[in-house]
Write an enzyme that holds these catalytic residues in place. Structure first.
Site, short mmCIF file in Angstrom:
data_model
loop_
_atom_site.label_atom_id
_atom_site.label_comp_id
_atom_site.label_asym_id
_atom_site.label_seq_id
_atom_site.Cartn_x
_atom_site.Cartn_y
_atom_site.Cartn_z
N LYS A 25 0.91 -1.25 -0.07
CA LYS A 25 -0.03 -0.06 -0.12
C LYS A 25 0.96 1.27 -0.01
O LYS A 25 0.50 2.25 -0.61
CB LYS A 25 -0.82 0.05 1.21
N ARG A 100 -8.63 2.63 9.55
CA ARG A 100 -8.26 0.80 9.91
C ARG A 100 -9.38 0.31 10.85
O ARG A 100 -9.02 -0.88 10.99
CB ARG A 100 -6.99 0.90 10.60
N ARG A 138 11.80 -6.61 4.55
CA ARG A 138 11.72 -5.26 4.56
C ARG A 138 12.70 -4.41 5.44
O ARG A 138 13.20 -4.72 6.50
CB ARG A 138 10.42 -4.87 4.74
N ARG A 182 0.00 -7.87 14.36
CA ARG A 182 -0.42 -6.78 13.24
C ARG A 182 -1.48 -7.51 12.25
O ARG A 182 -2.62 -6.75 11.92
CB ARG A 182 0.70 -6.23 12.44
#
Ligand code: AMP
Length: 227
Positions: A25, A100, A138, A182
């Site tokens: 995103k 969210r 990442r 998460r």
């Protein structure tokens, strides 16, 4: 003929990016906002900036984010309300990572005075094993917040940010134990927004498990459809 022209920033475009962590995103939102000439409002990035500056918001958010939990709705709604009141948002904006939760979605409607009927909501779908690989590889620049990936998008010099030369690190919340939390927050609190927006906005499902430029081409096409 005004009604036959492509949707442009001047039309007050409002775009929301929904999807689990690691779906891509952030990268796509930044590209799309630049393409449309409107601000990209990334709440995760705003919170990380607040943490780096040790503001009151940053101090409150830090332990919550390090656990992989969501920061309270009231704080997020206030943060976004303040940001979109700035003059550069007058022609529209791209929201990455907000809303969210359902209360955040309702807060957004209230603060924009708006019916989301013409908003574009991209819903990114990526298989869980792919998300895990993307998040574990990442690497992030704590100085300018640029993001890289050890395999898919490595920096030119290993471990060093291409943009500002700072040493790259793994985000605290990209560690495996935190990622699990998460994803659980996403399933329980963000996933219901897909149903919420399905009938209220223009929902566009996006297969995020494809090369970046292929995904971007699709997003660009979706915001430029004639309305
Ligand atoms: P992101 O960079 O979008 O993955 O966000 C990183 C973290 O920031 C999340 O795991 C949350 O702890 C926090 N965060 C970002 N946006 C929100 C939001 N809209 N509501 C609550 N917490 C958020």
């Amino acid at each position: 003929m005004a009604d036959a022209s492509p949707r442009r920033a001047a039309d007050g475009v409002r775009v929301i990016f929904l999807g689990p962590p690691g779906a891509g995103k952030g990268t796509q939102a930044a590209k799309l906002a630049a393409h449309l000439g409107v601000p990209n409002i990334g709440t995760g990035e705003m919170l990380r900036t607040a943490i780096a500056r040790t503001t009151p918001l940053g101090r409150e958010a830090r332990p919550i984010m390090e656990r992989g939990d969501l920061v309270p709705d009231g704080l997020l709604v206030a943060l976004v309300r303040e940001r979109i009141a700035e003059p550069d948002c007058g022609r529209g904006f791209v929201l990455d990572g907000f809303p969210r939760t359902l209360p955040q979605a309702r807060g957004l409607e209230e603060m924009t005075g708006g019916d989301p009927g013409r908003w574009v909501v991209f819903d990114f779908e990526v298989p869980r094993p792919v998300l895990m690989l993307r998040l574990s590889g990442r690497r992030w620049c704590p100085s300018c917040q640029a993001t890289f990936h050890l395999v898919n998008d490595p920096p030119q010099r290993p471990g060093v940010c291409d943009v500002c030369g700072t040493a790259l690190v793994q985000r605290e919340d990209d560690r495996e134990s935190v990622v699990a939390r998460r994803l659980q927050e996403y399933d329980e609190r963000t996933f219901p927004l897909i149903e919420y927006y399905r009938t209220r906005a223009r929902m566009v499902p996006v297969d995020g498990n494809r090369p970046m430029d292929v995904v971007f081409h699709e997003l660009r096409g979706a915001v430029e459809v004639r309305v």
